[in-house]
Motif scaffolding. Sequence first.
Motif, PDB file in Angstrom:
ATOM      1  N   ILE A  74      -2.314  -5.780  -2.940  1.00  0.00           N
ATOM      2  CA  ILE A  74      -1.361  -4.764  -2.499  1.00  0.00           C
ATOM      3  C   ILE A  74      -1.269  -4.785  -0.978  1.00  0.00           C
ATOM      4  O   ILE A  74      -2.290  -4.813  -0.297  1.00  0.00           O
ATOM      5  CB  ILE A  74      -1.800  -3.356  -2.956  1.00  0.00           C
ATOM      6  N   CYS A  75      -0.042  -4.759  -0.472  1.00  0.00           N
ATOM      7  CA  CYS A  75       0.188  -4.579   0.965  1.00  0.00           C
ATOM      8  C   CYS A  75       0.791  -3.203   1.153  1.00  0.00           C
ATOM      9  O   CYS A  75       1.833  -2.885   0.574  1.00  0.00           O
ATOM     10  CB  CYS A  75       1.127  -5.645   1.517  1.00  0.00           C
ATOM     11  N   ALA A  76       0.111  -2.385   1.961  1.00  0.00           N
ATOM     12  CA  ALA A  76       0.570  -1.018   2.206  1.00  0.00           C
ATOM     13  C   ALA A  76       0.903  -0.769   3.675  1.00  0.00           C
ATOM     14  O   ALA A  76       1.249   0.352   4.035  1.00  0.00           O
ATOM     15  CB  ALA A  76      -0.505  -0.030   1.758  1.00  0.00           C
ATOM     16  N   ASN A  77       0.797  -1.782   4.496  1.00  0.00           N
ATOM     17  CA  ASN A  77       1.016  -1.577   5.924  1.00  0.00           C
ATOM     18  C   ASN A  77       2.447  -1.155   6.237  1.00  0.00           C
ATOM     19  O   ASN A  77       3.391  -1.548   5.553  1.00  0.00           O
ATOM     20  CB  ASN A  77       0.692  -2.848   6.712  1.00  0.00           C
ATOM     21  N   ASP A  78       2.580  -0.380   7.296  1.00  0.00           N
ATOM     22  CA  ASP A  78       3.877   0.054   7.800  1.00  0.00           C
ATOM     23  C   ASP A  78       4.605  -1.157   8.380  1.00  0.00           C
ATOM     24  O   ASP A  78       4.202  -1.690   9.414  1.00  0.00           O
ATOM     25  CB  ASP A  78       3.674   1.128   8.874  1.00  0.00           C
ATOM     26  N   ALA A  79       5.665  -1.585   7.697  1.00  0.00           N
ATOM     27  CA  ALA A  79       6.408  -2.772   8.138  1.00  0.00           C
ATOM     28  C   ALA A  79       7.283  -2.488   9.348  1.00  0.00           C
ATOM     29  O   ALA A  79       7.727  -3.421  10.017  1.00  0.00           O
ATOM     30  CB  ALA A  79       7.249  -3.323   6.994  1.00  0.00           C
ATOM     31  N   THR A  80       7.513  -1.219   9.661  1.00  0.00           N
ATOM     32  CA  THR A  80       8.286  -0.893  10.859  1.00  0.00           C
ATOM     33  C   THR A  80       7.475  -1.233  12.104  1.00  0.00           C
ATOM     34  O   THR A  80       7.976  -1.855  13.036  1.00  0.00           O
ATOM     35  CB  THR A  80       8.677   0.600  10.864  1.00  0.00           C
ATOM     36  N   SER A  81       6.209  -0.859  12.110  1.00  0.00           N
ATOM     37  CA  SER A  81       5.354  -1.165  13.256  1.00  0.00           C
ATOM     38  C   SER A  81       4.784  -2.580  13.182  1.00  0.00           C
ATOM     39  O   SER A  81       4.397  -3.134  14.207  1.00  0.00           O
ATOM     40  CB  SER A  81       4.214  -0.150  13.368  1.00  0.00           C
ATOM     41  N   HIS A  82       4.742  -3.157  11.971  1.00  0.00           N
ATOM     42  CA  HIS A  82       4.188  -4.501  11.772  1.00  0.00           C
ATOM     43  C   HIS A  82       5.139  -5.309  10.893  1.00  0.00           C
ATOM     44  O   HIS A  82       4.904  -5.471   9.689  1.00  0.00           O
ATOM     45  CB  HIS A  82       2.788  -4.413  11.153  1.00  0.00           C
ATOM     46  N   PRO A  83       6.230  -5.824  11.478  1.00  0.00           N
ATOM     47  CA  PRO A  83       7.261  -6.526  10.707  1.00  0.00           C
ATOM     48  C   PRO A  83       6.750  -7.738   9.918  1.00  0.00           C
ATOM     49  O   PRO A  83       7.344  -8.104   8.910  1.00  0.00           O
ATOM     50  CB  PRO A  83       8.278  -6.973  11.764  1.00  0.00           C
TER      51      PRO A  83
END
Length: 185
Positions: A74-83
Motif C-alpha cells: 500500500i502507498c499512502a503518501n501525499d502525492a501532492t507533496s511527493h509527486p
Amino acid sequence: MATETPVCDFGWPAPDFALTGTDGQTHKLADIAGPNGTLVIFICNHCPYVLAVLDRIIRDARDLQELGVGVAAICANDATSHPADSFENMQKMADEKGFPFPYLHDADQTIARAFDAACTPDFFGFSADLKLQYRGRLDASRNTTGPSDLRRDLFEAMKQIAETGQGPRDQISSMGCSIKWKSQV
C-alpha cells in the motif's frame, strides 16, 4: 528523517480495507488474505529505504506466496507533496518491477491511519486468522542495500507464522522514511 516502527502488538486484528490497485481493480483484505497468513506492506516510490530493498521485498513476497501467505503493498503518501508517489507513478513502478502482489493506493490515508503505519517500509505480518504476529524489519539493510547473505528476518518470521500461527517474540523494528501525511484542514 528516519522513523522506526513500534513494537509488535501481538494479536491486534487486521483492519479491513477496499483499495484500488495499480491494476485498476478494487482489492479487499479478504481477497489478499492467504490460507497461512497475510503480509501488508506500506511502501512508496521515492523512499531510499524502500528502494534499497525493493528487489528483496519482491523476492520474499514470491517465496511467501508459495507458502500460502497473501501479500499486498500500500502507498499512502501525499502525492501532492511527493509527486513520485502518485497513482500513475505507482502503476509505472509496479509494471517495471513486475510486482507479484497488488500495489494499492490509499489516497485518503484512511487505511494507513487504521494500521497506524509509521514509515516506508512498514511490514504487518498476520496469522491465518488475521491477528498481528510480526511488525519488524525485512533484514538488516537500511537506506542502502546490505550484503546478500543477510538474515531474511521478514521471510523467516512469516514462514514461522505460516507454520505455527505465531510470530517470533524477538523482533527488530523496521526503519524508513515517515509516511507523508496530508495537511489536516
